[in-house]
Scaffold this active site. Sequence first.
Site, PDB file in Angstrom:
ATOM      1  N   ARG A 131      17.600 -30.163  70.663  1.00  0.00           N
ATOM      2  CA  ARG A 131      17.237 -31.518  70.227  1.00  0.00           C
ATOM      3  C   ARG A 131      17.200 -31.552  68.709  1.00  0.00           C
ATOM      4  O   ARG A 131      16.844 -30.564  68.074  1.00  0.00           O
ATOM      5  CB  ARG A 131      15.840 -31.891  70.715  1.00  0.00           C
ATOM      6  CG  ARG A 131      15.609 -31.759  72.194  1.00  0.00           C
ATOM      7  CD  ARG A 131      16.067 -33.007  72.900  1.00  0.00           C
ATOM      8  NE  ARG A 131      15.740 -32.935  74.322  1.00  0.00           N
ATOM      9  CZ  ARG A 131      16.041 -33.888  75.192  1.00  0.00           C
ATOM     10  NH1 ARG A 131      16.648 -34.985  74.793  1.00  0.00           N
ATOM     11  NH2 ARG A 131      15.732 -33.761  76.456  1.00  0.00           N
TER      12      ARG A 131
ATOM     13  N   ASN B 126      15.488 -22.900  62.043  1.00  0.00           N
ATOM     14  CA  ASN B 126      16.455 -22.999  63.138  1.00  0.00           C
ATOM     15  C   ASN B 126      17.489 -21.907  62.948  1.00  0.00           C
ATOM     16  O   ASN B 126      17.733 -21.453  61.824  1.00  0.00           O
ATOM     17  CB  ASN B 126      17.142 -24.364  63.125  1.00  0.00           C
ATOM     18  CG  ASN B 126      18.134 -24.513  64.267  1.00  0.00           C
ATOM     19  OD1 ASN B 126      17.840 -24.142  65.410  1.00  0.00           O
ATOM     20  ND2 ASN B 126      19.322 -25.020  63.988  1.00  0.00           N
TER      21      ASN B 126
ATOM     22  N   HIS C  31      21.552 -21.054  63.850  1.00  0.00           N
ATOM     23  CA  HIS C  31      22.799 -21.695  64.255  1.00  0.00           C
ATOM     24  C   HIS C  31      23.895 -20.629  64.334  1.00  0.00           C
ATOM     25  O   HIS C  31      24.021 -19.795  63.420  1.00  0.00           O
ATOM     26  CB  HIS C  31      23.190 -22.782  63.238  1.00  0.00           C
ATOM     27  CG  HIS C  31      24.439 -23.497  63.629  1.00  0.00           C
ATOM     28  ND1 HIS C  31      24.472 -24.417  64.658  1.00  0.00           N
ATOM     29  CD2 HIS C  31      25.710 -23.389  63.167  1.00  0.00           C
ATOM     30  CE1 HIS C  31      25.716 -24.864  64.798  1.00  0.00           C
ATOM     31  NE2 HIS C  31      26.479 -24.261  63.912  1.00  0.00           N
TER      32      HIS C  31
ATOM     33  N   GLY D 192      16.598 -18.014  75.918  1.00  0.00           N
ATOM     34  CA  GLY D 192      15.533 -17.436  75.106  1.00  0.00           C
ATOM     35  C   GLY D 192      15.784 -16.042  74.577  1.00  0.00           C
ATOM     36  O   GLY D 192      14.833 -15.317  74.266  1.00  0.00           O
ATOM     37  N   SER D 193      17.056 -15.654  74.404  1.00  0.00           N
ATOM     38  CA  SER D 193      17.279 -14.290  73.896  1.00  0.00           C
ATOM     39  C   SER D 193      16.821 -14.152  72.444  1.00  0.00           C
ATOM     40  O   SER D 193      16.341 -13.083  72.041  1.00  0.00           O
ATOM     41  CB  SER D 193      18.752 -13.875  74.043  1.00  0.00           C
ATOM     42  OG  SER D 193      19.569 -14.514  73.091  1.00  0.00           O
ATOM     43  N   ASN D 194      16.934 -15.203  71.654  1.00  0.00           N
ATOM     44  CA  ASN D 194      16.429 -15.123  70.274  1.00  0.00           C
ATOM     45  C   ASN D 194      14.906 -15.032  70.259  1.00  0.00           C
ATOM     46  O   ASN D 194      14.330 -14.321  69.436  1.00  0.00           O
ATOM     47  CB  ASN D 194      16.908 -16.321  69.450  1.00  0.00           C
ATOM     48  CG  ASN D 194      18.299 -16.099  68.890  1.00  0.00           C
ATOM     49  OD1 ASN D 194      18.483 -15.294  67.982  1.00  0.00           O
ATOM     50  ND2 ASN D 194      19.283 -16.782  69.462  1.00  0.00           N
TER      51      ASN D 194
HETATM   52  C1  GRF Z   1      21.953 -19.390  70.061  1.00  0.00           C
HETATM   53  O1  GRF Z   1      23.326 -19.133  69.973  1.00  0.00           O
HETATM   54  C2  GRF Z   1      21.470 -20.196  68.886  1.00  0.00           C
HETATM   55  O2  GRF Z   1      22.162 -19.902  67.728  1.00  0.00           O
HETATM   56  C3  GRF Z   1      21.774 -21.602  69.317  1.00  0.00           C
HETATM   57  O3  GRF Z   1      21.454 -21.633  70.688  1.00  0.00           O
HETATM   58  C4  GRF Z   1      21.620 -20.330  71.231  1.00  0.00           C
HETATM   59  C5  GRF Z   1      20.336 -19.954  71.887  1.00  0.00           C
HETATM   60  O4  GRF Z   1      20.427 -18.735  72.565  1.00  0.00           O
HETATM   61  N1  GRF Z   1      21.028 -22.556  68.527  1.00  0.00           N
HETATM   62  P1  GRF Z   1      19.139 -18.069  73.186  1.00  0.00           P
HETATM   63  O5  GRF Z   1      18.505 -19.106  74.106  1.00  0.00           O
HETATM   64  O6  GRF Z   1      18.229 -17.690  72.072  1.00  0.00           O
HETATM   65  O7  GRF Z   1      19.639 -16.887  73.956  1.00  0.00           O
END
Ligand code: GRF
Length: 231
Positions: A107, A123, A125, A29-31
Amino acid sequence: MSAAPGPLPPVRSSRPGPAKIAVLLSGRGSNFVALAEACARGEVPAEIVLVLSDRPDAPGLDRARERGIPARAVPRRGLGQVEQERQMIAALREAGAEWVCLAGYMRIVGPELIAAFARRILNIHPALLPAFPGLDGQQQAWEYGVKVSGCTVHLVDEGCDTGPIVVQRVIPVLEADTPETLAARILEQEHRAYAESLRLLLTRPWRLLGRRVVFDDIGGSTARPLVTSQG
Ligand code: GRF
């Protein structure tokens, strides 16, 4: 090459109140955290109203609860994709979510969920799409030997990492990089790209022209009313 890191200036949206965002995640969940912090700093005119996961043990759920954000798991096991996504749609509607941000949600999203939030699912990526879609985009790019890589935020369609691109951020691949160091530097850019994308989509008039996301007044005022996608 990417710009020097640093917070975006706060925005003042003409929209009545912040947009309601839900985040779907399967992992750390860092994003999600980066997005929540950008919202809290006023860089994105949005609030995260719900975090959902297909995995009850996803660390990102705890990171949401620590911030006082409602978080719950809707596991797929025992339900199947269609029913699991119906339950997710119900939870998203109950929370009043207007946008859905996939942030490490492992998913492929099905047609009912896509239709329920048409052109409102994003999303992120960790590669420059359309190169290296699917799992381990950073490792794929490193093994291929590309000299630049980065990340892509895109609208979600029924394919795997195939939807219209909103923002891409680019970094060089260094001689000394390993897949891990490359992934770490891409992740720094991901944390900027998601906030940047939402800020753009929420504050600028934009349209889909074919599969191109076009911002009509990219150099203009942020004080214009929100215009959503057409066509
Ligand atoms: C990220 O690298 C994102 O691009 C990919 O999954 C990873 C998720 O990282 N889809 P986080 O859980 O947000 O740290």
